[in-house]
Design a protein around this motif. Structure first.
Motif, PDB file in Angstrom:
ATOM      1  N   ALA A   1     -15.774 -10.633 -20.066  1.00 16.46           N
ATOM      2  CA  ALA A   1     -16.738 -11.698 -19.766  1.00 16.46           C
ATOM      3  C   ALA A   1     -16.859 -12.745 -20.802  1.00 16.46           C
ATOM      4  O   ALA A   1     -16.362 -12.269 -22.037  1.00 16.46           O
ATOM      5  CB  ALA A   1     -18.248 -11.208 -19.338  1.00 16.46           C
ATOM      6  N   ILE A   2     -16.946 -14.018 -20.514  1.00 15.66           N
ATOM      7  CA  ILE A   2     -17.160 -15.035 -21.463  1.00 15.66           C
ATOM      8  C   ILE A   2     -18.340 -15.998 -21.010  1.00 15.66           C
ATOM      9  O   ILE A   2     -18.505 -16.144 -19.563  1.00 15.66           O
ATOM     10  CB  ILE A   2     -15.870 -15.929 -21.634  1.00 15.66           C
ATOM     11  N   LEU A   3     -19.257 -16.351 -21.863  1.00 13.18           N
ATOM     12  CA  LEU A   3     -20.361 -17.192 -21.535  1.00 13.18           C
ATOM     13  C   LEU A   3     -20.054 -18.677 -21.858  1.00 13.18           C
ATOM     14  O   LEU A   3     -19.734 -18.887 -23.126  1.00 13.18           O
ATOM     15  CB  LEU A   3     -21.613 -16.714 -22.164  1.00 13.18           C
ATOM     16  N   ALA A   4     -20.036 -19.492 -20.952  1.00 13.60           N
ATOM     17  CA  ALA A   4     -19.940 -20.970 -21.020  1.00 13.60           C
ATOM     18  C   ALA A   4     -21.376 -21.799 -21.028  1.00 13.60           C
ATOM     19  O   ALA A   4     -22.145 -21.508 -20.092  1.00 13.60           O
ATOM     20  CB  ALA A   4     -18.977 -21.524 -19.931  1.00 13.60           C
ATOM     21  N   VAL A   5     -21.675 -22.240 -22.328  1.00 18.59           N
ATOM     22  CA  VAL A   5     -23.060 -22.816 -22.693  1.00 18.59           C
ATOM     23  C   VAL A   5     -22.889 -24.176 -22.568  1.00 18.59           C
ATOM     24  O   VAL A   5     -22.089 -24.760 -23.204  1.00 18.59           O
ATOM     25  CB  VAL A   5     -23.648 -22.297 -23.629  1.00 18.59           C
ATOM     26  N   GLY A   6     -23.716 -24.912 -21.687  1.00 15.01           N
ATOM     27  CA  GLY A   6     -23.853 -26.357 -21.386  1.00 15.01           C
ATOM     28  C   GLY A   6     -24.929 -26.941 -22.540  1.00 15.01           C
ATOM     29  O   GLY A   6     -25.685 -26.124 -23.146  1.00 15.01           O
ATOM     30  N   GLY A   7     -25.151 -27.964 -22.583  1.00 19.81           N
ATOM     31  CA  GLY A   7     -26.211 -28.888 -23.259  1.00 19.81           C
ATOM     32  C   GLY A   7     -27.536 -28.756 -22.644  1.00 19.81           C
ATOM     33  O   GLY A   7     -27.511 -28.623 -21.334  1.00 19.81           O
ATOM     34  N   GLY A   8     -28.701 -28.973 -23.480  1.00 21.18           N
ATOM     35  CA  GLY A   8     -29.988 -28.952 -22.688  1.00 21.18           C
ATOM     36  C   GLY A   8     -30.363 -30.552 -22.118  1.00 21.18           C
ATOM     37  O   GLY A   8     -29.802 -31.350 -23.026  1.00 21.18           O
ATOM     38  N   ILE A   9     -30.822 -30.553 -20.927  1.00 19.10           N
ATOM     39  CA  ILE A   9     -31.063 -31.776 -20.555  1.00 19.10           C
ATOM     40  C   ILE A   9     -32.354 -31.882 -20.012  1.00 19.10           C
ATOM     41  O   ILE A   9     -32.772 -30.828 -19.375  1.00 19.10           O
ATOM     42  CB  ILE A   9     -30.030 -31.822 -19.285  1.00 19.10           C
ATOM     43  N   PRO A  10     -33.117 -32.984 -20.430  1.00 17.71           N
ATOM     44  CA  PRO A  10     -34.240 -33.076 -19.729  1.00 17.71           C
ATOM     45  C   PRO A  10     -34.685 -33.182 -18.446  1.00 17.71           C
ATOM     46  O   PRO A  10     -33.750 -34.081 -17.659  1.00 17.71           O
ATOM     47  CB  PRO A  10     -35.007 -34.391 -20.482  1.00 17.71           C
ATOM     48  N   THR A  11     -35.332 -32.380 -17.591  1.00 14.21           N
ATOM     49  CA  THR A  11     -35.329 -32.128 -16.304  1.00 14.21           C
ATOM     50  C   THR A  11     -36.895 -32.027 -15.787  1.00 14.21           C
ATOM     51  O   THR A  11     -37.765 -31.341 -16.531  1.00 14.21           O
ATOM     52  CB  THR A  11     -34.674 -30.774 -15.866  1.00 14.21           C
ATOM     53  N   ILE A  12     -37.024 -32.548 -14.691  1.00 22.10           N
ATOM     54  CA  ILE A  12     -38.556 -32.398 -14.049  1.00 22.10           C
ATOM     55  C   ILE A  12     -38.537 -31.112 -13.384  1.00 22.10           C
ATOM     56  O   ILE A  12     -37.770 -31.186 -12.477  1.00 22.10           O
ATOM     57  CB  ILE A  12     -38.972 -33.554 -13.264  1.00 22.10           C
ATOM     58  N   VAL A  13     -39.532 -30.126 -13.806  1.00 26.25           N
ATOM     59  CA  VAL A  13     -39.707 -29.035 -13.112  1.00 26.25           C
ATOM     60  C   VAL A  13     -41.062 -28.766 -12.561  1.00 26.25           C
ATOM     61  O   VAL A  13     -42.190 -29.227 -13.156  1.00 26.25           O
ATOM     62  CB  VAL A  13     -39.717 -27.985 -14.381  1.00 26.25           C
ATOM     63  N   PRO A  14     -40.872 -28.489 -11.290  1.00 26.67           N
ATOM     64  CA  PRO A  14     -42.208 -28.622 -10.536  1.00 26.67           C
ATOM     65  C   PRO A  14     -42.953 -27.215 -10.844  1.00 26.67           C
ATOM     66  O   PRO A  14     -42.484 -26.227 -11.239  1.00 26.67           O
ATOM     67  CB  PRO A  14     -41.899 -28.430  -8.971  1.00 26.67           C
ATOM     68  N   THR A  15     -44.264 -27.285 -10.864  1.00 26.69           N
ATOM     69  CA  THR A  15     -45.258 -26.195 -11.111  1.00 26.69           C
ATOM     70  C   THR A  15     -45.353 -25.275  -9.812  1.00 26.69           C
ATOM     71  O   THR A  15     -45.239 -26.024  -8.562  1.00 26.69           O
ATOM     72  CB  THR A  15     -46.460 -26.534 -11.652  1.00 26.69           C
ATOM     73  N   PRO A  16     -45.502 -23.919 -10.177  1.00 31.33           N
ATOM     74  CA  PRO A  16     -45.645 -23.211  -8.706  1.00 31.33           C
ATOM     75  C   PRO A  16     -46.820 -23.585  -8.026  1.00 31.33           C
ATOM     76  O   PRO A  16     -48.127 -23.956  -8.663  1.00 31.33           O
ATOM     77  CB  PRO A  16     -45.792 -21.830  -9.322  1.00 31.33           C
ATOM     78  N   TYR A  17     -46.867 -23.601  -6.606  1.00 31.22           N
ATOM     79  CA  TYR A  17     -47.926 -23.659  -5.827  1.00 31.22           C
ATOM     80  C   TYR A  17     -48.895 -22.726  -5.730  1.00 31.22           C
ATOM     81  O   TYR A  17     -48.673 -21.617  -5.584  1.00 31.22           O
ATOM     82  CB  TYR A  17     -47.553 -24.115  -4.541  1.00 31.22           C
ATOM     83  N   ASN A  18     -50.209 -23.054  -5.957  1.00 29.66           N
ATOM     84  CA  ASN A  18     -51.409 -22.201  -6.109  1.00 29.66           C
ATOM     85  C   ASN A  18     -52.564 -22.465  -4.836  1.00 29.66           C
ATOM     86  O   ASN A  18     -53.004 -23.467  -5.274  1.00 29.66           O
ATOM     87  CB  ASN A  18     -51.997 -21.995  -7.321  1.00 29.66           C
ATOM     88  N   GLU A  19     -52.384 -21.841  -3.993  1.00 25.64           N
ATOM     89  CA  GLU A  19     -53.391 -22.117  -2.781  1.00 25.64           C
ATOM     90  C   GLU A  19     -54.683 -22.022  -3.084  1.00 25.64           C
ATOM     91  O   GLU A  19     -55.719 -22.757  -2.217  1.00 25.64           O
ATOM     92  CB  GLU A  19     -53.054 -21.373  -1.518  1.00 25.64           C
ATOM     93  N   ASN A  20     -55.268 -21.394  -3.971  1.00 28.33           N
ATOM     94  CA  ASN A  20     -56.634 -21.168  -4.522  1.00 28.33           C
ATOM     95  C   ASN A  20     -57.214 -22.464  -5.252  1.00 28.33           C
ATOM     96  O   ASN A  20     -58.452 -22.510  -5.312  1.00 28.33           O
ATOM     97  CB  ASN A  20     -56.610 -19.862  -5.129  1.00 28.33           C
ATOM     98  N   ASP A  21     -56.121 -23.153  -5.853  1.00 25.89           N
ATOM     99  CA  ASP A  21     -56.640 -24.369  -6.593  1.00 25.89           C
ATOM    100  C   ASP A  21     -56.956 -25.584  -5.640  1.00 25.89           C
ATOM    101  O   ASP A  21     -55.879 -25.754  -4.808  1.00 25.89           O
ATOM    102  CB  ASP A  21     -55.570 -24.526  -7.461  1.00 25.89           C
ATOM    103  N   ASP A  22     -57.845 -26.296  -5.802  1.00 20.18           N
ATOM    104  CA  ASP A  22     -57.951 -27.548  -4.988  1.00 20.18           C
ATOM    105  C   ASP A  22     -57.213 -28.607  -5.559  1.00 20.18           C
ATOM    106  O   ASP A  22     -56.894 -29.686  -4.638  1.00 20.18           O
ATOM    107  CB  ASP A  22     -59.534 -27.961  -5.329  1.00 20.18           C
ATOM    108  N   GLU A  23     -56.803 -28.522  -6.911  1.00 18.83           N
ATOM    109  CA  GLU A  23     -55.955 -29.543  -7.359  1.00 18.83           C
ATOM    110  C   GLU A  23     -54.735 -28.787  -8.028  1.00 18.83           C
ATOM    111  O   GLU A  23     -54.852 -28.139  -8.922  1.00 18.83           O
ATOM    112  CB  GLU A  23     -56.618 -30.494  -8.188  1.00 18.83           C
ATOM    113  N   GLN A  24     -53.743 -29.158  -7.618  1.00 15.03           N
ATOM    114  CA  GLN A  24     -52.200 -28.354  -8.218  1.00 15.03           C
ATOM    115  C   GLN A  24     -51.939 -29.208  -9.276  1.00 15.03           C
ATOM    116  O   GLN A  24     -52.174 -30.236  -9.792  1.00 15.03           O
ATOM    117  CB  GLN A  24     -51.027 -28.850  -7.038  1.00 15.03           C
TER     118      GLN A  24
END
Length: 546
Positions: A479-502
């Motif tokens: 095996a060989i591991l190919a590593v790319g660069g870090g990119i700023p990415t918008i990551v959504p937060t998990p949905y929680n149905e018990n919270d009124d405001e996500q």
């Protein structure tokens, strides 16, 4: 009897028992006055060569045996010119995979004396530039390969002459290396014998004859069967002059093939078509009318429009390292069943750890050092990936130690120095080791044991702005591991149905890592386990400090 005498006697028996004229060469080396075996230790792996000029009674073959045919290396046959005792040093095999090498530079001149451990020349192998050190004392009498003649030399080709006495140097001023030309003479004889046979086998050019137009029961435009028309057009001849064996006198493909085999004359297709277009009435002429004499192709003038090319280029020859890289990667893609798994990994936590180590402890580590450390721990957790495939026995070899190869780009090509026992090293040790190996790799100062072997490879192109890529496995690794660069990415937060405001989405630095694995060793489930372990260590970098 000494070990050297036993070895010489065994070599004599091998030479006397060979039936191949090419391989029947003297295998005894007379290196010193006492006919001892001297020179470099690598000579034991190279082609041995005979040298006259010292007492050979101790190694002479029995008188009852037919002496083997000898291939000499000399500008003058040893039978006609007796050189002083000397040793021819061949191109050594400086690595297990080395087949050819080039002499980059000579560190000594002809006539210079050297001692054991002195560097005679620098040899460019398939991996790096390696110093060729002497294993004994001697005097460099003649350099046989230098400059353009020192490139792409096969292992075993003589490169220099070494003597023991200074007064013997002058005797080798006109010494050159020429292999026995018997093989070339035999090849020339075969060529000379084959030339008359080829000339006799070449059929004579068909003579143009007038042929009457055959009678048919079909219109002239349907005189040829479709297959016959295609064949005649591909050959550039008009097959309508042939008598047809098909229905209504139509010409078949077999008729055309028979005419071509028998040398039956058929006019050129282009000339016949032009003549038919100029005189359409000729098609209705009586069958006994003679056809128009074809125009020779040599008299036809073809105008080729000029082509204006822009720009210029230069052909740059590949060095030995790049040639071997191209050969090995091609073999890997052809013979190793690659498959790929990718994972997106957040780097924010390890970036915070870097800042803490730098500000609070004055320890500087790179993201690549953290990835190497995480990969080593993941290989320890999933040892199936830390394996190699043995093609000779078709078995999987799992290694007890984690030795990670790190890809380093050098001016002469890519090289993979090894960080041994990576899982037992801390971040500071890994950082220092990688910096040292990478620096010496770019200078061509790595020893063979520092880049041969390894159980796993990491190739990181993130510092060059590459987001993701697929790497080719370096056999016999799995095996060989190919590593790319870090990119700023918008990551959504998990949905929680018990919270009124996500919770709002957040911006994370995300890296794409892709594992190329050998399906003979690693399956998809095992590769997923490794990537999950790698992601865990990078998301929880405090585990790297344990």
């Amino acid at each position: 009897m000494s070990s050297a005498a036993l070895r010489l006697a065994h070599m004599n028996r091998v030479a006397n028992g060979s039936s191949n004229n090419v391989t029947k060469m003297m295998v005894v080396r007379l290196a010193r006055r006492n006919c001892s075996v001297g020179g470099f230790a690598m000579l034991e792996q190279s082609v041995p060569i005979v040298h006259r000029g010292c007492d050979s009674t101790s190694i002479a073959a029995p008188q009852t045996q037919q002496p083997p045919q000898i291939r000499y290396y000399s500008s003058t046959s040893p039978a006609s010119k007796d050189y002083p005792p000397h040793t021819l040093f061949p191109m050594p095999a400086l690595s297990p995979t080395m087949e050819t090498g080039s002499i980059a530079s000579w560190n000594m001149k002809e006539g210079d004396e050297f001692s054991a451990g002195d560097v005679l020349c620098s040899i460019e192998t398939d991996k790096a530039s390696v110093d060729f050190e002497s294993q004994d004392d001697g005097i460099l009498a003649k350099i046989l390969r230098d400059g353009e003649t020192a490139k792409d030399l096969k292992v075993g080709v003589p490169i220099c002459v070494v003597v023991e006495e200074p007064e013997d140097v002058a005797a080798f001023a006109d010494f050159t290396v020429e292999e026995d030309s018997s093989a070339d003479a035999a090849a020339a004889a075969v060529t000379e014998e084959a030339a008359p046979a080829a000339a006799a086998a070449t059929p004579a050019a068909p003579t143009a004859t007038t042929t009457a137009t055959p009678e048919r029961d079909v219109d002239p435009e349907f005189a040829l069967m479709p297959s016959a028309r295609h064949l005649s057009q591909s050959k550039g001849v008009d097959a309508t002059v042939l008598p047809g064996s098909g229905k209504g006198g139509r010409v078949t493909k077999g008729d055309v093939l028979a005419a071509l085999a028998n040398g039956t004359y058929m006019p050129p297709l282009a000339t016949t078509t032009a003549a038919a277009a100029a005189t359409p009435v000729a098609a209705a002429a009586p069958a006994a009318a003679a056809p128009v004499t074809p125009t020779p192709l040599s008299s036809m003038v073809v105008t080729i429009p000029p082509v204006d090319t822009q720009g210029s280029y230069e052909d740059v020859a590949n060095n030995n390292m790049r040639k071997v890289i191209a050969k090995r990667l091609t073999e890997s893609k052809r013979e190793v069943p690659h498959f790929y798994v990718s994972a997106e990994i957040e780097l924010d936590n390890i970036l915070k750890l870097r800042k803490v180590l730098k500000n609070n402890h004055d320890v500087k580590v790179s993201v690549n050092d953290l990835i190497i450390r995480s990969s080593a721990l993941a290989l320890r957790d999933v040892p199936e990936v830390n394996s190699t495939y043995n093609t000779k026995t078709n078995t999987i070899e799992t290694h007890p130690t984690v030795d990670i190869s790190v890809a380093v780009a050098t001016p002469t090509g890519l090289i993979t120095p090894i960080v041994p026992q990576t899982d037992t090293l801390g971040l500071s040790d890994i950082s220092d080791k990688v910096k040292d190996l990478a620096g010496r790799a770019r200078e061509g100062k790595l020893s063979p044991e520092e880049y041969q072997g390894g159980t796993f490879t990491i190739s990181n192109l993130g510092m060059f702005g590459i987001q993701e890529f697929s790497a080719v496995i370096n056999p016999p690794q799995a095996a060989i591991l190919a590593v790319g660069g870090g990119i700023p990415t918008i990551v959504p937060t998990p949905y929680n149905e018990n919270d009124d405001e996500q919770a709002k989405p957040s911006v994370k630095t995300v890296m794409t890592a892709r594992l190329s694995a050998d399906r003979r060793v690693v399956d998809e489930a095992t590769a997923s386990l490794f990537m999950s372990a790698l992601k865990k260590y990078l998301n929880q970098p405090e585990l790297l400090l344990l």
